[in-house]
Write an enzyme that holds these catalytic residues in place. Structure first.
Site, PDB file in Angstrom:
ATOM      1  N   TYR A   4       0.852 -26.398 -17.075  1.00 62.89           N
ATOM      2  CA  TYR A   4      -0.481 -25.938 -17.461  1.00 62.89           C
ATOM      3  C   TYR A   4      -0.558 -24.399 -17.379  1.00 62.89           C
ATOM      4  O   TYR A   4      -0.994 -23.724 -18.311  1.00 62.89           O
ATOM      5  CB  TYR A   4      -1.496 -26.591 -16.527  1.00 62.89           C
ATOM      6  CG  TYR A   4      -2.924 -26.145 -16.684  1.00 62.89           C
ATOM      7  CD1 TYR A   4      -3.642 -26.416 -17.839  1.00 62.89           C
ATOM      8  CD2 TYR A   4      -3.575 -25.476 -15.642  1.00 62.89           C
ATOM      9  CE1 TYR A   4      -4.969 -26.034 -17.957  1.00 62.89           C
ATOM     10  CE2 TYR A   4      -4.899 -25.093 -15.749  1.00 62.89           C
ATOM     11  CZ  TYR A   4      -5.591 -25.372 -16.913  1.00 62.89           C
ATOM     12  OH  TYR A   4      -6.903 -24.994 -17.027  1.00 62.89           O
ATOM     13  N   LEU A  61     -16.341 -28.749 -19.189  1.00 65.01           N
ATOM     14  CA  LEU A  61     -17.001 -27.551 -19.712  1.00 65.01           C
ATOM     15  C   LEU A  61     -17.715 -27.844 -21.028  1.00 65.01           C
ATOM     16  O   LEU A  61     -18.852 -27.430 -21.251  1.00 65.01           O
ATOM     17  CB  LEU A  61     -15.938 -26.468 -19.934  1.00 65.01           C
ATOM     18  CG  LEU A  61     -16.442 -25.146 -20.473  1.00 65.01           C
ATOM     19  CD1 LEU A  61     -17.297 -24.425 -19.444  1.00 65.01           C
ATOM     20  CD2 LEU A  61     -15.274 -24.259 -20.882  1.00 65.01           C
TER      21      LEU A  61
HETATM   22  N1  SER Z   1      -9.457 -26.261 -12.719  1.00 61.09           N
HETATM   23  C1  SER Z   1      -8.145 -26.109 -13.241  1.00 61.09           C
HETATM   24  C2  SER Z   1      -7.200 -27.034 -12.614  1.00 61.09           C
HETATM   25  O1  SER Z   1      -7.329 -27.274 -11.433  1.00 61.09           O
HETATM   26  C3  SER Z   1      -7.687 -24.699 -13.030  1.00 61.09           C
HETATM   27  O2  SER Z   1      -7.958 -23.990 -14.154  1.00 61.09           O
HETATM   28  O3  SER Z   1      -6.311 -27.484 -13.252  1.00 61.09           O
END
Ligand code: SER
Length: 321
Positions: free
Chosen positions: A145, A15
Protein backbone atom coordinates in the site's frame (compact mmCIF):
# COMPACT_ATOMS: atom_id res chain seq x y z
CA UNK A 1 -19.74 26.19 -9.64
CA UNK A 2 -22.91 24.71 -11.16
CA UNK A 3 -21.12 23.93 -14.43
CA UNK A 4 -18.95 21.52 -12.52
CA UNK A 5 -19.64 17.79 -12.73
CA UNK A 6 -17.90 15.70 -10.12
CA UNK A 7 -17.15 11.99 -10.42
CA UNK A 8 -16.24 10.07 -7.26
CA UNK A 9 -14.56 6.70 -7.76
CA UNK A 10 -14.71 4.39 -4.74
CA UNK A 11 -17.60 6.30 -3.21
CA UNK A 12 -18.73 3.56 -0.82
CA UNK A 13 -15.55 3.60 1.25
CA UNK A 14 -14.93 5.40 4.53
CA UNK A 15 -14.03 8.68 2.89
CA UNK A 16 -16.18 8.43 -0.22
CA UNK A 17 -19.48 8.06 1.59
CA UNK A 18 -19.02 11.33 3.45
CA UNK A 19 -17.31 13.17 0.63
CA UNK A 20 -20.19 12.48 -1.78
CA UNK A 21 -22.64 13.97 0.72
CA UNK A 22 -20.54 17.13 1.10
CA UNK A 23 -19.95 17.48 -2.63
CA UNK A 24 -23.68 17.14 -3.32
CA UNK A 25 -24.29 19.92 -0.80
CA UNK A 26 -21.90 22.15 -2.76
CA UNK A 27 -22.57 21.26 -6.41
CA UNK A 28 -26.11 19.89 -6.32
CA UNK A 29 -27.22 16.28 -6.17
CA UNK A 30 -27.34 15.59 -9.89
CA UNK A 31 -23.87 17.09 -10.41
CA UNK A 32 -22.07 14.52 -8.27
CA UNK A 33 -21.86 11.01 -9.71
CA UNK A 34 -20.92 8.33 -7.23
CA UNK A 35 -19.36 5.10 -8.48
CA UNK A 36 -18.11 1.95 -6.83
CA UNK A 37 -17.53 -1.67 -7.67
CA UNK A 38 -20.72 -2.56 -5.78
CA UNK A 39 -23.50 -0.93 -3.82
CA UNK A 40 -23.73 -1.10 -0.03
CA UNK A 41 -26.39 0.28 2.31
CA UNK A 42 -25.15 3.88 2.14
CA UNK A 43 -27.58 6.78 1.79
CA UNK A 44 -25.61 8.15 -1.18
CA UNK A 45 -27.55 5.92 -3.58
CA UNK A 46 -30.76 7.74 -2.79
CA UNK A 47 -29.40 11.25 -3.16
CA UNK A 48 -28.00 11.29 -6.71
CA UNK A 49 -26.64 9.34 -9.67
CA UNK A 50 -24.72 6.09 -9.08
CA UNK A 51 -22.86 3.90 -11.57
CA UNK A 52 -21.25 0.54 -10.93
CA UNK A 53 -17.57 0.88 -11.83
CA UNK A 54 -14.50 -1.27 -11.37
CA UNK A 55 -11.80 1.32 -12.08
CA UNK A 56 -9.68 -1.42 -13.67
CA UNK A 57 -12.35 -1.69 -16.39
CA UNK A 58 -11.10 1.06 -18.65
CA UNK A 59 -13.83 0.78 -21.26
CA UNK A 60 -16.63 1.09 -18.67
CA UNK A 61 -14.76 4.04 -17.18
CA UNK A 62 -14.64 5.72 -20.60
CA UNK A 63 -18.37 5.11 -21.10
CA UNK A 64 -19.07 6.85 -17.80
CA UNK A 65 -16.80 9.75 -18.80
CA UNK A 66 -18.69 10.06 -22.11
CA UNK A 67 -22.04 9.96 -20.38
CA UNK A 68 -21.39 12.52 -17.63
CA UNK A 69 -18.37 14.52 -18.86
CA UNK A 70 -17.06 15.19 -15.35
CA UNK A 71 -14.85 18.24 -14.79
CA UNK A 72 -13.43 16.90 -11.51
CA UNK A 73 -12.55 13.39 -10.46
CA UNK A 74 -12.00 12.20 -6.91
CA UNK A 75 -10.28 8.85 -7.27
CA UNK A 76 -10.53 7.07 -3.92
CA UNK A 77 -10.67 3.38 -4.86
CA UNK A 78 -7.75 1.47 -3.31
CA UNK A 79 -6.86 -1.43 -1.10
CA UNK A 80 -5.71 -0.14 2.30
CA UNK A 81 -2.59 -1.26 4.13
CA UNK A 82 -3.72 -4.40 5.95
CA UNK A 83 -5.90 -5.72 3.09
CA UNK A 84 -3.19 -5.11 0.49
CA UNK A 85 -0.67 -7.10 2.56
CA UNK A 86 -2.99 -10.09 2.25
CA UNK A 87 -3.10 -9.78 -1.52
CA UNK A 88 -0.03 -7.76 -2.54
CA UNK A 89 -0.25 -8.37 -6.28
CA UNK A 90 -3.83 -7.25 -6.53
CA UNK A 91 -3.13 -4.35 -4.12
CA UNK A 92 -0.47 -3.03 -6.49
CA UNK A 93 -2.63 -3.61 -9.56
CA UNK A 94 -5.70 -1.86 -8.23
CA UNK A 95 -3.83 1.02 -6.65
CA UNK A 96 -1.58 1.73 -9.64
CA UNK A 97 -3.57 0.71 -12.73
CA UNK A 98 -6.65 2.45 -11.35
CA UNK A 99 -4.64 5.64 -10.92
CA UNK A 100 -3.19 5.40 -14.45
CA UNK A 101 -6.68 5.00 -15.92
CA UNK A 102 -7.72 8.25 -14.24
CA UNK A 103 -4.52 10.17 -15.03
CA UNK A 104 -4.54 9.07 -18.67
CA UNK A 105 -8.17 10.12 -19.10
CA UNK A 106 -7.28 13.56 -17.70
CA UNK A 107 -4.19 13.78 -19.90
CA UNK A 108 -6.08 12.78 -23.04
CA UNK A 109 -8.13 15.93 -22.74
CA UNK A 110 -11.41 14.36 -21.76
CA UNK A 111 -13.64 16.78 -19.85
CA UNK A 112 -11.56 16.37 -16.65
CA UNK A 113 -9.91 19.56 -15.40
CA UNK A 114 -8.80 18.50 -11.93
CA UNK A 115 -8.00 15.22 -10.19
CA UNK A 116 -7.95 14.41 -6.49
CA UNK A 117 -6.09 11.32 -5.37
CA UNK A 118 -5.26 10.52 -1.73
CA UNK A 119 -1.89 9.48 -0.45
CA UNK A 120 -1.18 8.36 3.09
CA UNK A 121 1.23 8.30 6.01
CA UNK A 122 1.98 4.82 4.66
CA UNK A 123 4.20 6.47 2.03
CA UNK A 124 6.73 6.96 4.85
CA UNK A 125 8.91 4.19 6.26
CA UNK A 126 11.19 3.19 9.11
CA UNK A 127 13.91 5.68 8.16
CA UNK A 128 11.51 8.63 8.14
CA UNK A 129 11.72 10.72 11.33
CA UNK A 130 8.73 9.55 13.42
CA UNK A 131 8.24 12.82 15.27
CA UNK A 132 7.46 15.99 13.32
CA UNK A 133 7.74 14.00 10.12
CA UNK A 134 8.78 16.52 7.47
CA UNK A 135 7.18 17.01 4.06
CA UNK A 136 10.37 15.85 2.40
CA UNK A 137 12.70 13.32 3.90
CA UNK A 138 13.50 9.63 3.75
CA UNK A 139 10.60 7.76 2.19
CA UNK A 140 11.11 4.03 2.33
CA UNK A 141 7.64 2.46 2.64
CA UNK A 142 7.58 -1.20 3.60
CA UNK A 143 4.01 -2.17 2.64
CA UNK A 144 2.56 -2.66 -0.84
CA UNK A 145 0.00 0.00 0.00
CA UNK A 146 2.75 2.44 1.03
CA UNK A 147 4.87 1.66 -2.03
CA UNK A 148 1.84 2.25 -4.27
CA UNK A 149 1.14 5.56 -2.52
CA UNK A 150 4.72 6.77 -2.87
CA UNK A 151 4.87 5.69 -6.53
CA UNK A 152 1.47 7.31 -7.10
CA UNK A 153 2.71 10.58 -5.59
CA UNK A 154 5.63 10.61 -8.00
CA UNK A 155 3.30 9.88 -10.91
CA UNK A 156 0.73 12.55 -10.11
CA UNK A 157 3.60 15.03 -9.94
CA UNK A 158 4.93 13.68 -13.24
CA UNK A 159 1.57 14.08 -14.98
CA UNK A 160 1.35 17.62 -13.64
CA UNK A 161 4.86 18.57 -14.76
CA UNK A 162 4.76 16.80 -18.09
CA UNK A 163 1.15 17.21 -19.26
CA UNK A 164 -0.28 19.87 -16.98
CA UNK A 165 -2.83 17.55 -15.34
CA UNK A 166 -4.06 19.52 -12.29
CA UNK A 167 -3.53 16.83 -9.65
CA UNK A 168 -4.04 17.48 -5.96
CA UNK A 169 -3.33 15.21 -3.06
CA UNK A 170 -3.10 14.81 0.73
CA UNK A 171 -1.21 12.30 2.83
CA UNK A 172 -4.03 11.24 5.10
CA UNK A 173 -3.33 10.06 8.60
CA UNK A 174 -5.70 7.38 9.94
CA UNK A 175 -9.24 8.56 9.20
CA UNK A 176 -11.91 8.16 11.85
CA UNK A 177 -15.62 8.43 11.12
CA UNK A 178 -18.90 6.85 12.16
CA UNK A 179 -20.82 6.76 8.89
CA UNK A 180 -19.20 3.68 7.39
CA UNK A 181 -17.44 0.51 8.44
CA UNK A 182 -13.65 0.40 8.88
CA UNK A 183 -12.03 -0.41 5.54
CA UNK A 184 -9.07 -2.72 6.23
CA UNK A 185 -6.51 -0.21 7.47
CA UNK A 186 -3.96 -0.46 10.27
CA UNK A 187 -5.35 2.70 11.86
CA UNK A 188 -8.90 1.30 11.80
CA UNK A 189 -8.71 0.00 15.37
CA UNK A 190 -9.47 3.63 16.25
CA UNK A 191 -12.84 3.32 14.47
CA UNK A 192 -13.74 -0.14 15.82
CA UNK A 193 -12.90 0.87 19.38
CA UNK A 194 -15.82 3.31 19.51
CA UNK A 195 -18.29 0.72 18.22
CA UNK A 196 -16.99 -1.86 20.70
CA UNK A 197 -17.20 0.63 23.56
CA UNK A 198 -20.90 1.07 22.88
CA UNK A 199 -21.79 -2.48 21.82
CA UNK A 200 -19.85 -4.78 24.16
CA UNK A 201 -17.86 -2.41 26.42
CA UNK A 202 -14.75 -4.38 25.48
CA UNK A 203 -12.12 -3.90 22.78
CA UNK A 204 -9.51 -6.40 21.66
CA UNK A 205 -6.79 -4.20 20.18
CA UNK A 206 -4.54 -5.46 17.38
CA UNK A 207 -1.85 -2.87 18.21
CA UNK A 208 0.24 -2.47 21.36
CA UNK A 209 -0.94 0.04 23.92
CA UNK A 210 1.74 2.68 23.31
CA UNK A 211 1.71 2.73 19.48
CA UNK A 212 1.23 6.41 18.67
CA UNK A 213 -0.13 7.11 15.17
CA UNK A 214 -1.35 10.27 13.45
CA UNK A 215 -5.14 10.46 13.05
CA UNK A 216 -7.77 12.79 11.66
CA UNK A 217 -11.49 13.05 12.33
CA UNK A 218 -13.61 12.69 9.20
CA UNK A 219 -15.12 16.21 9.20
CA UNK A 220 -11.55 17.55 9.18
CA UNK A 221 -10.56 15.12 6.41
CA UNK A 222 -13.50 16.32 4.28
CA UNK A 223 -12.66 19.95 5.03
CA UNK A 224 -9.01 19.47 4.03
CA UNK A 225 -9.93 17.59 0.86
CA UNK A 226 -12.34 20.28 -0.31
CA UNK A 227 -9.93 23.05 0.64
CA UNK A 228 -7.06 21.59 -1.36
CA UNK A 229 -9.35 20.96 -4.35
CA UNK A 230 -10.88 24.44 -4.21
CA UNK A 231 -7.64 26.35 -3.65
CA UNK A 232 -6.33 28.49 -6.50
CA UNK A 233 -3.76 26.59 -8.53
CA UNK A 234 -1.05 29.11 -7.57
CA UNK A 235 -1.42 28.09 -3.91
CA UNK A 236 -0.76 24.42 -4.57
CA UNK A 237 3.01 24.33 -4.35
CA UNK A 238 3.23 20.61 -3.53
CA UNK A 239 2.38 18.51 -6.57
CA UNK A 240 3.24 15.28 -4.86
CA UNK A 241 1.05 15.18 -1.77
CA UNK A 242 0.70 17.42 1.27
CA UNK A 243 1.51 16.25 4.78
CA UNK A 244 -1.67 16.60 6.83
CA UNK A 245 -2.14 16.34 10.59
CA UNK A 246 -5.00 16.43 13.06
CA UNK A 247 -4.02 14.65 16.26
CA UNK A 248 -1.76 11.82 17.41
CA UNK A 249 -2.55 9.25 20.08
CA UNK A 250 -1.91 5.67 21.20
CA UNK A 251 -4.53 2.94 21.80
CA UNK A 252 -4.14 3.50 25.54
CA UNK A 253 -4.82 7.23 25.15
CA UNK A 254 -7.98 6.79 23.08
CA UNK A 255 -9.11 4.05 25.47
CA UNK A 256 -8.68 6.39 28.46
CA UNK A 257 -10.56 9.14 26.66
CA UNK A 258 -13.49 6.82 25.89
CA UNK A 259 -13.43 5.59 29.49
CA UNK A 260 -14.24 9.10 30.71
CA UNK A 261 -17.62 8.59 28.94
CA UNK A 262 -18.03 4.84 29.53
CA UNK A 263 -16.37 3.95 32.85
CA UNK A 264 -16.96 0.17 32.47
CA UNK A 265 -15.12 0.00 29.15
CA UNK A 266 -12.25 -2.54 29.13
CA UNK A 267 -9.44 -3.25 26.68
CA UNK A 268 -6.95 -6.04 26.00
CA UNK A 269 -3.94 -5.94 23.70
CA UNK A 270 -3.16 -8.76 21.25
CA UNK A 271 -0.98 -7.29 18.55
CA UNK A 272 -0.75 -9.01 15.18
CA UNK A 273 0.94 -8.40 11.79
CA UNK A 274 -0.46 -4.87 11.77
CA UNK A 275 1.90 -3.90 14.60
CA UNK A 276 4.84 -4.07 12.24
CA UNK A 277 3.05 -1.88 9.73
CA UNK A 278 2.28 0.68 12.44
CA UNK A 279 5.90 0.61 13.66
CA UNK A 280 7.07 1.69 10.22
CA UNK A 281 4.83 4.78 10.16
CA UNK A 282 5.27 8.25 11.66
CA UNK A 283 3.77 9.22 15.02
CA UNK A 284 3.46 12.99 14.64
CA UNK A 285 3.27 14.78 11.28
CA UNK A 286 4.59 18.26 10.49
CA UNK A 287 1.94 19.76 8.19
CA UNK A 288 3.29 23.29 8.03
CA UNK A 289 3.28 23.36 4.20
CA UNK A 290 -0.48 22.77 4.12
CA UNK A 291 -0.95 25.44 6.77
CA UNK A 292 1.19 27.97 4.92
CA UNK A 293 0.08 27.26 1.34
CA UNK A 294 -3.69 27.00 1.67
CA UNK A 295 -4.46 27.77 5.31
CA UNK A 296 -5.05 24.30 6.78
CA UNK A 297 -6.20 24.22 10.42
CA UNK A 298 -7.90 21.14 11.93
CA UNK A 299 -10.95 21.61 14.17
CA UNK A 300 -10.97 18.39 16.22
CA UNK A 301 -8.71 16.98 18.92
CA UNK A 302 -9.08 13.58 20.63
CA UNK A 303 -11.49 14.91 23.23
CA UNK A 304 -13.86 16.64 20.76
CA UNK A 305 -13.75 13.70 18.38
CA UNK A 306 -14.58 11.19 21.12
CA UNK A 307 -17.60 13.17 22.30
CA UNK A 308 -18.88 13.47 18.73
CA UNK A 309 -18.20 9.85 17.72
CA UNK A 310 -19.96 8.42 20.78
CA UNK A 311 -22.93 10.72 20.34
CA UNK A 312 -23.37 9.80 16.69
CA UNK A 313 -22.79 6.05 17.04
CA UNK A 314 -25.30 5.97 19.90
CA UNK A 315 -27.81 7.63 17.61
CA UNK A 316 -27.09 5.15 14.82
CA UNK A 317 -27.66 2.21 17.14
CA UNK A 318 -30.86 3.66 18.61
CA UNK A 319 -32.09 4.04 15.02
CA UNK A 320 -31.77 0.30 14.74
CA UNK A 321 -28.56 -0.32 12.79
N1 SER B 1 -5.64 4.39 7.22
C1 SER B 1 -4.70 3.81 6.32
C2 SER B 1 -4.37 2.44 6.69
O1 SER B 1 -4.28 2.17 7.87
C3 SER B 1 -3.46 4.65 6.29
O2 SER B 1 -3.55 5.52 5.25
O3 SER B 1 -4.15 1.64 5.85
Amino acid sequence: MTNEKVLVIGSCGQLGTELVESLRGIYGESHVISTDIRKNDSVIFETGPFETLDILDESKFKEILQKYKPTQVYHLAALLSATAEKNPEFGWKLNMDGLFNVLNAAKEGQSIKRVYWPSSIAAFGPNTPRIDTPQYGAMDPTTVYGISKYAGELYIQYYYNRWGVDTRSLRYPGLIGYKSEPGGGTTDYAVSIYHDALKTQHHNCFLEKDTVLPMLYMPDAIKATLEVMHAEASKIKMRMSYNLAGMSFSPEEIYNEIKTHIPDFTIEYNSDYRQQIANSWPAVIDDSNAREDWGWIPDFNLEDMTTDMLLNIRQLYSLGS
